[in-house]
Structures are given as structure tokens and as C-alpha cells.
Design a protein around this motif. Sequence first.
Motif: not given
Length: 198
Positions: A145-163
Amino acid sequence: MESRARKKYASIMWECRYRVETLRDFTSGVTHCTYLQTTIESEALQLRKLLELIAFSSLVSYQDAYRSVRSDIAKDWHAARILRKIEGINPEFYPVPVDGFDKSGWNRLNGGYLTRKQFERLYDKCGAMLHSRNPFSKGSSSLVFHKKVPEYLERIELLLSEHLVGLAESRELIHVTAPMEEGMPIQVRHLVREPSNV
């Protein structure tokens, strides 16, 4: 659209940004807890709270619905059921990530962002990280889980940056620019809905 609802939505996006910044600090090693396991649990908590903010944000224009869903969340921690409850109130609750607008309409992103299905799985994974693990279970380790946190974070940032997102009970659409970078403005714009452009 009532400016109060736009301000509330912007406020939620600010809180999302603060949680993203906190997660960046964890993943980059700028900050940590005393033990790796407690750092992982802190990451899971911040991710879960971030996901809840995303889910609840579209209900800012409908206070009764927000209260109803919030009280149900206290009793239910299963993402699919929570999202179905929100979707029953607002079918357009999930942000639609875009990259601007041109004469042919909104430029929707084709991938790289956190999808609704991924949202459900991540929410449940975060919940699993926040509970003590059964020593006899064969579930995935917290290190995975810990190793995947940066990927989760990147996906969330892309979702929210413009929507784009539809607001509950109002049938209104808002366009949000919320770059997850310190010092950048967060803007929430009311749009006149045209059936062919959404």
C-alpha cells in the motif's frame, strides 16, 4: 448559483490541497511518524479523508442531503454503498476531469486520473490499513500500500486539478480549477448547462 455554495466547494478544494501537501510530505520523506507502520496508517487516513471530501463536495448546495449522507457514513465504511447513497442524491457527484474547453466542447481526460471504480477500491484499502490486521489473514501487506501512495496521489491530483461537477438538487454545473500546488488560486465557476456540452 449561490455564491455561498461556490465558496463552500472552494473551501473543500483547499482542504483537499492541504491533505495532498501532507501526503506529499509523507511520500517524499519530509515528514514521517516514528515508525513506518504508523506513517503508512497516517497516509491511509489522509487518503481516506481526501476521498470523503471528493465524494461530499457535490452536496454543498443541498444541506439536508449532506447531513443524511454524513450520518450514514458514520455507520457504513464500505465505499460502494456510500457512493451509491451519494449517487442516489446526485447522479453527477463524481468529478469529470477536463483540460480546458474549445469549440467542440470540454476536453475530457482519457486516463491517468482516479476513476470512480479506483476510488471505491482505494477507499476500502485505506479502511483496511486503519484497522489492526488479523495475524492469520493473508491480505496484502501495508508496505505494498505504502509504495502505491505516490501513484494514488498523482491520480487524485489529476482528477481535481481541473474538473466539472454537477451539484445536488440544483441541476447546476460548476467548472473548478484547483491545482494541487501551493500558491495557485482555486476557482469555482458557475456554468449554464447545455445538454450537448456535458
